[in-house]
Design a protein around this motif. Structure first.
Motif, PDB file in Angstrom:
ATOM      1  N   LYS A  22     -14.120  19.360 -10.495  1.00  0.00           N
ATOM      2  CA  LYS A  22     -15.494  19.817 -10.770  1.00  0.00           C
ATOM      3  C   LYS A  22     -15.851  21.063  -9.985  1.00  0.00           C
ATOM      4  N   LEU A  23     -14.875  21.593  -9.236  1.00  0.00           N
ATOM      5  CA  LEU A  23     -15.139  22.743  -8.378  1.00  0.00           C
ATOM      6  C   LEU A  23     -15.440  23.983  -9.219  1.00  0.00           C
ATOM      7  N   SER A  24     -16.551  24.628  -8.921  1.00  0.00           N
ATOM      8  CA  SER A  24     -16.946  25.859  -9.607  1.00  0.00           C
ATOM      9  C   SER A  24     -17.981  26.570  -8.748  1.00  0.00           C
ATOM     10  N   SER A  25     -18.373  27.756  -9.198  1.00  0.00           N
ATOM     11  CA  SER A  25     -19.381  28.519  -8.461  1.00  0.00           C
ATOM     12  C   SER A  25     -20.726  27.804  -8.434  1.00  0.00           C
ATOM     13  N   THR A  26     -20.956  26.927  -9.422  1.00  0.00           N
ATOM     14  CA  THR A  26     -22.221  26.182  -9.467  1.00  0.00           C
ATOM     15  C   THR A  26     -22.140  24.861  -8.717  1.00  0.00           C
ATOM     16  N   CYS A  27     -20.923  24.493  -8.301  1.00  0.00           N
ATOM     17  CA  CYS A  27     -20.751  23.224  -7.586  1.00  0.00           C
ATOM     18  C   CYS A  27     -19.803  23.415  -6.403  1.00  0.00           C
ATOM     19  N   GLU A  82     -15.983  20.516  -0.170  1.00  0.00           N
ATOM     20  CA  GLU A  82     -16.249  19.745   1.044  1.00  0.00           C
ATOM     21  C   GLU A  82     -16.053  18.255   0.796  1.00  0.00           C
ATOM     22  N   ILE A  83     -16.440  17.797  -0.380  1.00  0.00           N
ATOM     23  CA  ILE A  83     -16.239  16.383  -0.722  1.00  0.00           C
ATOM     24  C   ILE A  83     -14.745  16.063  -0.773  1.00  0.00           C
ATOM     25  N   ALA A  84     -13.958  16.973  -1.371  1.00  0.00           N
ATOM     26  CA  ALA A  84     -12.506  16.771  -1.446  1.00  0.00           C
ATOM     27  C   ALA A  84     -11.893  16.736  -0.058  1.00  0.00           C
ATOM     28  N   ARG A  85     -12.363  17.611   0.834  1.00  0.00           N
ATOM     29  CA  ARG A  85     -11.861  17.596   2.216  1.00  0.00           C
ATOM     30  C   ARG A  85     -12.165  16.266   2.890  1.00  0.00           C
ATOM     31  N   GLU A  86     -13.373  15.769   2.677  1.00  0.00           N
ATOM     32  CA  GLU A  86     -13.754  14.499   3.290  1.00  0.00           C
ATOM     33  C   GLU A  86     -12.876  13.355   2.778  1.00  0.00           C
ATOM     34  N   LYS A  87     -12.643  13.309   1.477  1.00  0.00           N
ATOM     35  CA  LYS A  87     -11.800  12.255   0.896  1.00  0.00           C
ATOM     36  C   LYS A  87     -10.364  12.373   1.398  1.00  0.00           C
ATOM     37  N   LEU A  88      -9.897  13.612   1.545  1.00  0.00           N
ATOM     38  CA  LEU A  88      -8.535  13.834   2.024  1.00  0.00           C
ATOM     39  C   LEU A  88      -8.379  13.370   3.465  1.00  0.00           C
ATOM     40  N   SER A  89      -9.430  13.532   4.266  1.00  0.00           N
ATOM     41  CA  SER A  89      -9.354  13.157   5.688  1.00  0.00           C
ATOM     42  C   SER A  89      -9.084  11.671   5.876  1.00  0.00           C
TER      43      SER A  89
END
Length: 333
Positions: A112-117, A122-129
């Protein structure tokens, strides 16, 4: 039947209290006691770490063995509950579902990553952690995808194929005598070793000495299953004429890693998925350069990681089918 629905059948059930959580609590209690007694004495920490490893592995294996004893009881009700607990215990030993869900949780926000989102990164980084030990706060999309591919490859061996191998070995011991440790005892003993490595196997602070024994034990118990993965994964993913070259390249690249197993795990999945792995990682602020694997292949993408997840599941089904065939042929003989 979809991959997700198959996971429901052979994956670890979420509603069941997970044995690894109990193992983790036991390890934490013993770690505190050993650190209080040993202080900063390196030798005492190494000895204490060995005692922790032996205690946790033996306790976990013995717990599985006691459940296996229930099956041998002549009372029908006790035997029924023994089989029920045995099946649930074996299911809890295979991290099929939790591994897939953890990876998908990282991929979903990236899709869902885009210029509008922009917050999706950051959400992906958190889940990856939740599933890697490296620092994730500054990772780009490409680095998040690489970390996800690497941890999925490595954790599939630790969480699925190694437990399956020890289950099969335990069932073989049962053929010799049903008083010997069986599939659940050996699977839980291995899971204890793997949990020790994930909790204590870091070369920082006191863990540099406290976790040595557990890390080496996990390396030993994973050594054979890892190499079986290297030899079997190409058979379900590549044409026959390419298999020898893929296996050879996987060993060449995998041996560059100081770990006897993680490099090989990543390498065979990299070659079978057609993606590159390895590069600069940061752990607790310290940079570590990992060898490049399949360097001529493209970077991991969402689609290639989805392919990797399907390969993990397909190989598990292949192993299960092979085990059933071997057991059936043994029965006929």
């Amino acid at each position: 039947m979809t991959a997700a629905s198959i996971d429901l059948l052979i994956g670890d059930p979420y509603w069941l209290p997970h044995p690894v959580q109990l193992m983790g609590k036991f390890i934490t209690i013993l770690q505190r006691k050993v650190e209080n007694i040993a202080g900063k004495n390196k030798f005492a920490l190494r000895v204490g770490g060995g005692i922790i490893a032996i205690a946790v592995v033996l306790a976990s294996g013995a717990s599985g063995w006691l459940i296996e004893r229930l099956i041998m009881q002549k009372t029908t009700l006790i035997s029924f509950y023994g089989y029920l607990f045995l099946l649930l215990g074996l299911a809890s030993s295979l991290a099929t579902r939790s591994l897939r869900d953890s990876v998908v949780n990282v991929l979903n926000p990236l899709s869902k990553l885009s210029s509008t989102c922009p917050e999706s990164l950051e959400i992906a980084r958190e889940k990856l952690s939740f599933i890697v030990g490296r620092d994730v706060s500054q990772l780009s999309e490409d680095e998040i995808l690489r970390a996800t591919a690497e941890t999925a490859s490595e954790n599939s061996v630790d969480g699925i194929y190694a437990p399956l191998f020890w289950m099969f070995f335990g069932s073989f011991l049962w053929e010799l005598s049903n008083q010997l440790p069986g599939p659940l005892a050996l699977a839980w003993a291995f899971k204890a070793s793997s949990t020790l490595d994930s909790m204590l196997g870091y070369r920082v602070g006191k863990l540099k000495w406290l976790g040595t024994f557990g890390a080496r034990l996990d390396d030993v118990l994973t050594w054979i299953p890892c190499r079986i993965v290297v030899f079997t994964l190409p058979f379900i993913s590549k044409p026959l004429h390419k298999i020898p070259g893929i296996i050879n390249n996987a060993f060449i690249d995998g041996r560059k890693d100081p770990s006897p197993n993680s490099g090989l795990s990543e390498s065979i999945f990299a070659y079978c998925c057609g993606i590159t792995m390895g590069g600069l990682n940061v752990y607790q602020g310290k940079e570590k350069l990992k060898p490049k694997i399949a360097s001529h292949e493209p970077k991991p993408s969402i689609r290639s990681i989805e392919k990797l997840l399907n390969l993990i599941l397909n190989l598990e089904l292949f192993w299960l089918a092979t085990i059933l065939i071997i057991k059936y042929l043994t029965y006929l003989l």
